[in-house]
Design a protein around this motif. Structure first.
Motif, mmCIF file in Angstrom:
data_model
loop_
_atom_site.group_PDB
_atom_site.id
_atom_site.type_symbol
_atom_site.label_atom_id
_atom_site.label_comp_id
_atom_site.label_asym_id
_atom_site.label_seq_id
_atom_site.Cartn_x
_atom_site.Cartn_y
_atom_site.Cartn_z
ATOM 1 N N UNK A 1 -65.545 59.434 62.404
ATOM 2 C CA UNK A 1 -65.624 58.466 61.609
ATOM 3 C C UNK A 1 -66.328 58.387 60.941
ATOM 4 N N UNK A 2 -67.452 59.632 61.445
ATOM 5 C CA UNK A 2 -68.359 60.046 59.903
ATOM 6 C C UNK A 2 -68.202 60.529 59.036
ATOM 7 N N UNK A 3 -66.639 60.306 58.653
ATOM 8 C CA UNK A 3 -66.419 61.659 58.112
ATOM 9 C C UNK A 3 -65.981 60.674 56.781
ATOM 10 N N UNK A 4 -65.445 59.581 57.203
ATOM 11 C CA UNK A 4 -65.053 58.685 55.870
ATOM 12 C C UNK A 4 -65.930 57.457 55.057
ATOM 13 N N UNK A 5 -65.339 56.988 54.145
ATOM 14 C CA UNK A 5 -66.193 56.277 53.180
ATOM 15 C C UNK A 5 -65.377 54.761 52.916
ATOM 16 N N UNK A 6 -65.303 53.205 53.849
ATOM 17 C CA UNK A 6 -64.423 53.417 53.112
ATOM 18 C C UNK A 6 -64.790 51.330 52.779
ATOM 19 N N UNK A 7 -64.280 51.267 52.393
ATOM 20 C CA UNK A 7 -64.711 49.869 51.133
ATOM 21 C C UNK A 7 -63.616 49.225 51.382
#
Length: 150
Positions: A100-106
């Motif tokens: 989960x902490x390996x992506x930055x989503x928007x």
């Protein structure tokens, strides 16, 4: 008591042997200089069936089958990550990242409605609707992506 010197103590001075010092180099781990070979090379057309491993570097679309329920476009590569834009081709959409902490989503507006822009680090898997993308490796501004059905 006074120290005296004898003629023997006043002998010709000798030169000390030269000493050498080893120059130290910084203890940096070597950075990879080449990407691993992608199974499908740079042929993005191989992704049309929903399963491929390709090397990418230029922004642009990566064609996926209609069953993926998503359109995928490469935005950028660098800093050990890949930024991709996903647009749903179905009514609803879902996203997931592992870890989960390996992506930055928007969420963002993309052609045709809402979509998702994700920056994904090396080794992570981003799933959008029915397609998963693993960032296998990044060197400079090139990356190897493994795309498969979710």
């Amino acid at each position: 008591m006074t120290a005296c010197s004898s003629p023997q103590d006043q002998a010709t001075p000798t030169t000390a042997p030269a000493t050498t010092t080893a120059s130290s180099t910084s203890a940096q781990s070597p950075s990879p200089t080449a990407l691993p070979a992608a199974a499908d090379g740079t042929d993005l057309a191989t992704c049309a069936d929903g399963t491929c491993e390709v090397q990418v570097s230029a922004p642009g679309p990566i064609g996926l089958p209609q069953t993926a329920e998503a359109a995928l476009s490469l935005a950028s590569v660098g800093n050990a990550s890949v930024t991709m834009a996903f647009a749903p081709t179905a009514t609803n959409f879902s996203t997931d990242c592992d870890p989960l902490d390996a992506c930055s989503n928007r969420l963002t507006l993309v052609e045709g409605g809402q979509g998702n822009v994700a920056t994904v680090r090396v080794g992570a898997k981003m799933t959008f609707n029915k397609v998963s993308v693993v960032v296998v490796a990044v060197v400079g501004t090139s990356a190897v992506l493994r795309i498969s059905p979710a």
